[in-house]
Design a protein around this motif. Structure first.
Motif, PDB file in Angstrom:
ATOM      1  N   ILE A  92       0.832  -1.207   0.000  1.00  0.00           N
ATOM      2  CA  ILE A  92       0.000   0.000   0.000  1.00  0.00           C
ATOM      3  C   ILE A  92       0.870   1.261   0.000  1.00  0.00           C
ATOM      4  O   ILE A  92       0.499   2.279  -0.603  1.00  0.00           O
ATOM      5  CB  ILE A  92      -1.017  -0.007   1.186  1.00  0.00           C
ATOM      6  CG1 ILE A  92      -1.980   1.174   1.089  1.00  0.00           C
ATOM      7  CG2 ILE A  92      -0.337  -0.038   2.522  1.00  0.00           C
ATOM      8  CD1 ILE A  92      -2.808   1.224  -0.163  1.00  0.00           C
ATOM      9  N   ASP A  93       2.040   1.189   0.648  1.00  0.00           N
ATOM     10  CA  ASP A  93       2.957   2.348   0.636  1.00  0.00           C
ATOM     11  C   ASP A  93       3.417   2.648  -0.788  1.00  0.00           C
ATOM     12  O   ASP A  93       3.546   3.807  -1.187  1.00  0.00           O
ATOM     13  CB  ASP A  93       4.193   2.085   1.513  1.00  0.00           C
ATOM     14  CG  ASP A  93       3.844   1.970   2.984  1.00  0.00           C
ATOM     15  OD1 ASP A  93       2.783   2.488   3.362  1.00  0.00           O
ATOM     16  OD2 ASP A  93       4.629   1.361   3.734  1.00  0.00           O
ATOM     17  N   TYR A  94       3.684   1.580  -1.537  1.00  0.00           N
ATOM     18  CA  TYR A  94       4.127   1.770  -2.924  1.00  0.00           C
ATOM     19  C   TYR A  94       3.022   2.432  -3.752  1.00  0.00           C
ATOM     20  O   TYR A  94       3.273   3.375  -4.506  1.00  0.00           O
ATOM     21  CB  TYR A  94       4.534   0.417  -3.536  1.00  0.00           C
ATOM     22  CG  TYR A  94       4.884   0.512  -5.001  1.00  0.00           C
ATOM     23  CD1 TYR A  94       6.100   1.062  -5.397  1.00  0.00           C
ATOM     24  CD2 TYR A  94       3.994   0.092  -5.984  1.00  0.00           C
ATOM     25  CE1 TYR A  94       6.417   1.183  -6.751  1.00  0.00           C
ATOM     26  CE2 TYR A  94       4.298   0.203  -7.333  1.00  0.00           C
ATOM     27  CZ  TYR A  94       5.515   0.744  -7.707  1.00  0.00           C
ATOM     28  OH  TYR A  94       5.818   0.875  -9.047  1.00  0.00           O
ATOM     29  N   ASN A  96       0.526   4.250  -2.632  1.00  0.00           N
ATOM     30  CA  ASN A  96       0.400   5.641  -2.167  1.00  0.00           C
ATOM     31  C   ASN A  96       1.480   6.515  -2.800  1.00  0.00           C
ATOM     32  O   ASN A  96       1.216   7.650  -3.208  1.00  0.00           O
ATOM     33  CB  ASN A  96       0.549   5.712  -0.642  1.00  0.00           C
ATOM     34  CG  ASN A  96      -0.788   5.566   0.063  1.00  0.00           C
ATOM     35  OD1 ASN A  96      -1.819   6.020  -0.436  1.00  0.00           O
ATOM     36  ND2 ASN A  96      -0.780   4.937   1.222  1.00  0.00           N
ATOM     37  N   PHE A  97       2.689   5.968  -2.860  1.00  0.00           N
ATOM     38  CA  PHE A  97       3.813   6.712  -3.436  1.00  0.00           C
ATOM     39  C   PHE A  97       3.530   7.052  -4.905  1.00  0.00           C
ATOM     40  O   PHE A  97       3.667   8.203  -5.327  1.00  0.00           O
ATOM     41  CB  PHE A  97       5.086   5.863  -3.304  1.00  0.00           C
ATOM     42  CG  PHE A  97       6.299   6.418  -4.004  1.00  0.00           C
ATOM     43  CD1 PHE A  97       6.948   7.541  -3.513  1.00  0.00           C
ATOM     44  CD2 PHE A  97       6.796   5.824  -5.162  1.00  0.00           C
ATOM     45  CE1 PHE A  97       8.067   8.063  -4.163  1.00  0.00           C
ATOM     46  CE2 PHE A  97       7.908   6.337  -5.814  1.00  0.00           C
ATOM     47  CZ  PHE A  97       8.543   7.453  -5.311  1.00  0.00           C
ATOM     48  N   ILE A  98       3.096   6.045  -5.654  1.00  0.00           N
ATOM     49  CA  ILE A  98       2.788   6.268  -7.080  1.00  0.00           C
ATOM     50  C   ILE A  98       1.663   7.302  -7.215  1.00  0.00           C
ATOM     51  O   ILE A  98       1.753   8.240  -8.014  1.00  0.00           O
ATOM     52  CB  ILE A  98       2.382   4.934  -7.771  1.00  0.00           C
ATOM     53  CG1 ILE A  98       3.542   3.934  -7.744  1.00  0.00           C
ATOM     54  CG2 ILE A  98       1.874   5.168  -9.193  1.00  0.00           C
ATOM     55  CD1 ILE A  98       4.731   4.286  -8.623  1.00  0.00           C
ATOM     56  N   MET A 104      -2.643  12.357  -7.331  1.00  0.00           N
ATOM     57  CA  MET A 104      -4.034  11.901  -7.222  1.00  0.00           C
ATOM     58  C   MET A 104      -4.605  12.339  -5.877  1.00  0.00           C
ATOM     59  O   MET A 104      -3.897  12.326  -4.866  1.00  0.00           O
ATOM     60  CB  MET A 104      -4.093  10.368  -7.309  1.00  0.00           C
ATOM     61  CG  MET A 104      -3.711   9.823  -8.667  1.00  0.00           C
ATOM     62  SD  MET A 104      -3.752   8.039  -8.646  1.00  0.00           S
ATOM     63  CE  MET A 104      -5.515   7.747  -8.590  1.00  0.00           C
ATOM     64  N   ASP A 105      -5.870  12.671  -5.872  1.00  0.00           N
ATOM     65  CA  ASP A 105      -6.511  13.065  -4.613  1.00  0.00           C
ATOM     66  C   ASP A 105      -7.035  11.809  -3.892  1.00  0.00           C
ATOM     67  O   ASP A 105      -6.630  10.691  -4.219  1.00  0.00           O
ATOM     68  CB  ASP A 105      -7.616  14.099  -4.862  1.00  0.00           C
ATOM     69  CG  ASP A 105      -8.661  13.572  -5.831  1.00  0.00           C
ATOM     70  OD1 ASP A 105      -8.733  12.332  -6.000  1.00  0.00           O
ATOM     71  OD2 ASP A 105      -9.389  14.381  -6.432  1.00  0.00           O
ATOM     72  N   SER A 106      -7.965  12.009  -2.969  1.00  0.00           N
ATOM     73  CA  SER A 106      -8.437  10.868  -2.171  1.00  0.00           C
ATOM     74  C   SER A 106      -9.255   9.860  -2.989  1.00  0.00           C
ATOM     75  O   SER A 106      -9.573   8.772  -2.497  1.00  0.00           O
ATOM     76  CB  SER A 106      -9.255  11.369  -0.978  1.00  0.00           C
ATOM     77  OG  SER A 106     -10.251  12.244  -1.439  1.00  0.00           O
ATOM     78  N   ARG A 108      -8.144   8.073  -5.007  1.00  0.00           N
ATOM     79  CA  ARG A 108      -7.251   6.936  -5.204  1.00  0.00           C
ATOM     80  C   ARG A 108      -7.745   5.697  -4.450  1.00  0.00           C
ATOM     81  O   ARG A 108      -7.500   4.574  -4.882  1.00  0.00           O
ATOM     82  CB  ARG A 108      -5.832   7.289  -4.758  1.00  0.00           C
ATOM     83  CG  ARG A 108      -5.694   7.491  -3.272  1.00  0.00           C
ATOM     84  CD  ARG A 108      -4.288   7.777  -2.826  1.00  0.00           C
ATOM     85  NE  ARG A 108      -3.826   9.100  -3.245  1.00  0.00           N
ATOM     86  CZ  ARG A 108      -2.629   9.577  -2.933  1.00  0.00           C
ATOM     87  NH1 ARG A 108      -1.792   8.849  -2.230  1.00  0.00           N
ATOM     88  NH2 ARG A 108      -2.268  10.778  -3.307  1.00  0.00           N
ATOM     89  N   LEU A 109      -8.410   5.927  -3.320  1.00  0.00           N
ATOM     90  CA  LEU A 109      -8.862   4.809  -2.475  1.00  0.00           C
ATOM     91  C   LEU A 109      -9.727   3.833  -3.273  1.00  0.00           C
ATOM     92  O   LEU A 109      -9.502   2.621  -3.258  1.00  0.00           O
ATOM     93  CB  LEU A 109      -9.631   5.349  -1.260  1.00  0.00           C
ATOM     94  CG  LEU A 109     -10.288   4.292  -0.380  1.00  0.00           C
ATOM     95  CD1 LEU A 109      -9.246   3.411   0.306  1.00  0.00           C
ATOM     96  CD2 LEU A 109     -11.185   4.930   0.676  1.00  0.00           C
ATOM     97  N   ILE A 112      -7.606   2.017  -5.921  1.00  0.00           N
ATOM     98  CA  ILE A 112      -6.703   1.022  -5.321  1.00  0.00           C
ATOM     99  C   ILE A 112      -7.508  -0.217  -4.927  1.00  0.00           C
ATOM    100  O   ILE A 112      -7.134  -1.348  -5.239  1.00  0.00           O
ATOM    101  CB  ILE A 112      -5.952   1.619  -4.097  1.00  0.00           C
ATOM    102  CG1 ILE A 112      -4.905   2.620  -4.563  1.00  0.00           C
ATOM    103  CG2 ILE A 112      -5.298   0.520  -3.251  1.00  0.00           C
ATOM    104  CD1 ILE A 112      -4.210   3.395  -3.452  1.00  0.00           C
ATOM    105  N   ASN A 113      -8.630   0.018  -4.264  1.00  0.00           N
ATOM    106  CA  ASN A 113      -9.453  -1.114  -3.825  1.00  0.00           C
ATOM    107  C   ASN A 113      -9.987  -1.917  -5.006  1.00  0.00           C
ATOM    108  O   ASN A 113     -10.003  -3.143  -4.985  1.00  0.00           O
ATOM    109  CB  ASN A 113     -10.608  -0.621  -2.950  1.00  0.00           C
ATOM    110  CG  ASN A 113     -10.127  -0.278  -1.543  1.00  0.00           C
ATOM    111  OD1 ASN A 113      -9.063  -0.732  -1.121  1.00  0.00           O
ATOM    112  ND2 ASN A 113     -10.887   0.532  -0.829  1.00  0.00           N
ATOM    113  N   LEU A 125      -1.744  -6.190   0.652  1.00  0.00           N
ATOM    114  CA  LEU A 125      -1.249  -4.811   0.538  1.00  0.00           C
ATOM    115  C   LEU A 125      -0.583  -4.301   1.814  1.00  0.00           C
ATOM    116  O   LEU A 125       0.239  -3.392   1.768  1.00  0.00           O
ATOM    117  CB  LEU A 125      -2.382  -3.859   0.137  1.00  0.00           C
ATOM    118  CG  LEU A 125      -2.821  -3.896  -1.327  1.00  0.00           C
ATOM    119  CD1 LEU A 125      -3.893  -2.834  -1.607  1.00  0.00           C
ATOM    120  CD2 LEU A 125      -1.660  -3.689  -2.284  1.00  0.00           C
TER     121      LEU A 125
END
Lengths: 237, 530
Positions: A92-94, A96-98, A104-106, A108-109, A112-113, A125
């Motif tokens: 998940i850190d990776y 978030n980093f990308i 990207m704003d929130s 992204r959640l 990602i999911n 993750l």
């Protein structure tokens, strides 16, 4: 549109890409095939600004990656042939980093999911990437490439190490994204996949394009494997 | 034996970059390798010459006392203790947890052969660094002291054997550490903690040995040897060999060295697989939750990635933060438990002037020793493609790496300056003078380390020891950093100490501005071409 114009790349005195010209239009799924050492990875690395090239230029919608690398790379996603990711980060850190790098704003959640669930990686993750298998790293690299909805996706052997379910998912996403105008350019040794999935193809040998065009024009009534072998034998004889 | 030699050769070729040198063909490749080779020769040559001068000076003093042989014992103990100590931290990633571990075990090679080649690898690294002290000692000694033919034979024989026992002791302690760490959940954090405690234990022990009894002036040489023998038990054996040409002690030295090596090699086989498998197990920290998705800006995200990289490697932390930790602990302990000593120090005339002048220089040396950036480009290794393919301004990459170094240095400098100001009751101007110059040093060395690593990167490492401890970038940044930090000591001036300290700070500030201009222009171009 991606335009590769007269690109030449040398390693020492050896010419690895020789005056290469290629155009990838919006909505294309472009297969890039050739034997080992033909120059596929070098070409892809030039396209993604990982390595510099001696002459020529690569344009993304008319913008030169040499002159404006940041503008171009904001629209590019790249997956290498070997997903060497930061093993000290959690999955998940990776991501978030990308997502941070692509600003990207929130939202992204949700993405990602969505992709983590589809590629069956959500449960992992929270774990360090160092604990991932090759296939899991490949999946994570793919999720990282898809979440920011790039305009251009450049992949080097993307199906290596993926399980059949993930392979199918990736192919589906590739088709779906090209319908929205994304251009996809990928190298592969799996000729059946290239034949079925791609609308265009380029065959490279010793740093030079020996065949390029629409898939059905290149194939006519033959298989890609036959065409590939013919071209290889032609050059030998 | 063939396999053992082959493995050892490969390990050493990779570690010392010998393959790059011998495989260089044509003008272009030689041009690439030549600066690296010259810098290595210069760094080693410069260090050996400095050691020679120091050793020759000590020998002159010892000749007056009629005991020149003490220098041989001193250097032997110094080499042995340093070798043992550094080996402890190299065991992880070299003997255990090595990247080539799975690959080597899959080949038809005996486990014992693999272990032997790894131990010999550690021995040769120690030997190279021991030679930097032992060769200048030999030259200085034979030039200043009348020696017989036996001396040359005995020195040469022991020259090769001195690093053996310390290497094995280091391996043994390191193995015990790894066995403990492998059973725990937070391996890296515990490894860092145990290692710091171990270093403090060594310092405490040597301090206790120094203060165990007062020197017997009538029998000073025996006193010194006894003290060294307390620290390293082979001291007396070595003394008997070198001073009395004792053949018996030479045989004892050889048997002990080779016997310990063989005993360790055979006994470690039993635990090798178990420890390695345990170490490669990755702890599942926690389950992913939606709250783990966090938004940060680009620079902060890069910084987070860098700081996580830093704390993921115990070797990286120990090599760069131990100086800062010790500085803080020593100053803190002095402030709290100093008592009478503080009162005595406060009575020193011109104390504040000395502190304002020497304090920043000492802090500057700590900054140089705590440089994290001189290996931060090389440590990207096979991950470099990520930074290069993403839309990141190269300047931000550099800033994030510098920020990690400043995260370690700036709080240390601030707290140390506050403690010193409190102890010595300095004025606010003197406090600022005490802090200003080291802060400039911190910015300077962080940028310089990064720049030198850009000039001499190494992405093909298999063991991070190579880039963190012994790369040319690390050596060069250490040499130049020391020159900048210690330089003001060699300039004589009658200027007011506080003013002079500020002036040094301003000069370092100007150097830092020039350096960062080069970094953000030339450095960016180098990064693009990597």
């Amino acid at each position: 549109m991606i335009e590769i114009k007269n690109v030449t790349k040398k390693y020492g005195d050896k010419i690895v890409l020789n005056n290469m010209n290629l155009t990838i239009e919006s909505g294309d799924i472009f297969a890039f095939v050739g034997h080992n050492g033909a120059g596929k990875t070098t070409c892809i690395k030039c396209m993604t600004d990982i390595i510099e090239f001696e002459s020529g230029d690569i344009l993304y919608d008319g913008i030169s990656i040499k002159n404006e690398p940041l503008i171009c790379k904001k629209n590019i996603a790249y997956i290498p042939d070997n997903p060497d990711l930061y093993e000290f980060l959690k999955g998940i850190d990776y991501l978030n980093f990308i997502a941070d790098i692509f600003e990207m704003d929130s939202s992204r959640l949700e993405k990602i999911n969505k992709y983590a669930t589809e590629f069956e990686l959500k449960e992992s993750l929270g774990n360090p990437i160092g604990s991932y298998s090759h296939g899991m790293k490949q999946k994570l690299a793919i999720i990282g490439a898809l979440i920011h909805e790039p305009k251009y996706i450049i992949l080097d052997e993307p199906f290596v190490g993926l399980d059949p379910v993930a392979t199918k998912k990736l192919k589906d996403h590739m088709i779906e994204m090209t319908k929205k105008g994304t251009s996809i350019f990928f190298s592969t040794h799996v000729l059946e996949v290239a034949e079925k999935l791609c609308n265009k193809i380029a065959i490279i040998k010793n740093g030079q394009l020996i065949k390029t065009g629409l898939m059905h024009d290149v194939l006519k009534d033959k298989s890609l494997e036959d065409i590939f072998m013919e071209l290889e034998n032609e050059k030998i004889s | 034996m063939k396999k053992f030699l082959k493995l050892t050769k490969i390990n050493l070729y990779t570690f010392f970059d010998i393959h790059k040198i011998i495989n260089a063909r044509g003008f272009k490749e030689v041009k690439k390798v030549l600066p690296m080779l010259l810098l290595y020769i210069f760094s080693f040559g410069f260090l050996m010459f400095t050691f020679y001068k120091g050793i020759a000076f000590v020998i002159d003093g010892l000749i007056q006392l009629n005991m020149p042989y003490i220098i041989l014992v001193m250097i032997m103990v110094m080499v042995s203790v340093t070798s043992a100590l550094t080996t402890v931290f190299k065991v992880n990633k070299t003997l255990f947890n090595a990247k080539d571990y799975s690959f080597l075990l899959s080949l038809p090679i005996k486990k014992r052969t693999i272990i032997s080649s790894k131990i010999i690898n550690l021995y040769i690294i120690n030997f190279v660094f021991a030679a930097m002290l032992l060769i200048p000692t030999y030259i200085a000694y034979i030039l200043k002291v009348d020696v017989n033919i036996w001396f040359h034979f005995l020195y040469l024989t022991t020259f090769f054997l001195i690093p053996v026992v310390p290497t094995i002791i280091g391996c043994l302690i390191g193995t015990i550490f790894m066995a403990i760490v492998s059973k725990l959940k937070y391996k890296t954090s515990i490894d860092i903690l145990i290692s710091i405690l171990f270093i403090f234990a060594i310092y405490y022990l040597s301090y206790k040995i120094q203060s165990m009894s007062s020197m017997d002036l009538a029998n000073i040489s025996t006193s010194i040897v006894d003290k060294f023998n307390n620290l390293y038990p082979l001291t007396k054996v070595y003394l008997n060999i070198m001073k009395d040409n004792s053949l018996f002690d030479l045989i004892l030295f050889v048997v002990l060295s080779l016997g310990l090596y063989q005993a360790f090699k055979y006994s470690i086989v039993k635990f090798f697989n178990g420890i390695n498998s345990k170490l490669s197990e990755v702890t599942i920290v926690n389950k992913y939750q939606d709250k783990d998705v966090k938004v940060s800006n680009k620079l902060y995200s890069l910084y987070k990635k860098e700081i996580k990289k830093y704390f993921s490697s115990s070797l990286y932390v120990l090599n760069t933060a131990i100086g800062c930790i010790m500085l803080l602990l020593v100053l803190g302990a002095f402030a709290i438990f100093g008592g009478d000593t503080i009162d005595k120090v406060l009575e020193m005339p011109e104390l504040s002037n000395y502190l304002v002048f020497y304090g920043p220089l000492v802090f500057g040396v700590f900054c140089v020793l705590s440089c994290t950036t001189n290996s931060s480009i090389s440590l990207e290794g096979k991950n470099l493609w990520i930074l290069k393919s993403l839309p990141i301004n190269i300047k931000d990459i550099f800033i994030s790496k510098v920020m990690v170094n400043l995260t370690i240095l700036l709080p240390t400098l601030l707290v140390s300056s506050i403690i010193l100001t409190y102890i010595a009751k300095l004025s606010i101007i003197q406090f600022i003078a005490l802090l200003f110059t080291p802060v400039m040093y911190a910015f300077f060395i962080s940028g310089f380390g990064l720049l030198i690593n850009l000039f001499f990167p190494d992405f093909n490492w298999t063991n991070e020891v190579k880039v963190i401890k012994q790369s040319i970038a690390v050596l060069a940044s250490l040499a130049v950093g020391m020159l900048v930090a210690m330089g003001p000591l060699f300039i004589k001036t009658d200027m007011n100490k506080t003013l002079y300290s500020f002036l040094i700070g301003v000069i370092v500030f100007i150097l830092t501005l020039i350096l960062y201009y080069i970094l953000f222009n030339k450095g960016k171009r180098i990064f693009k071409s990597l």
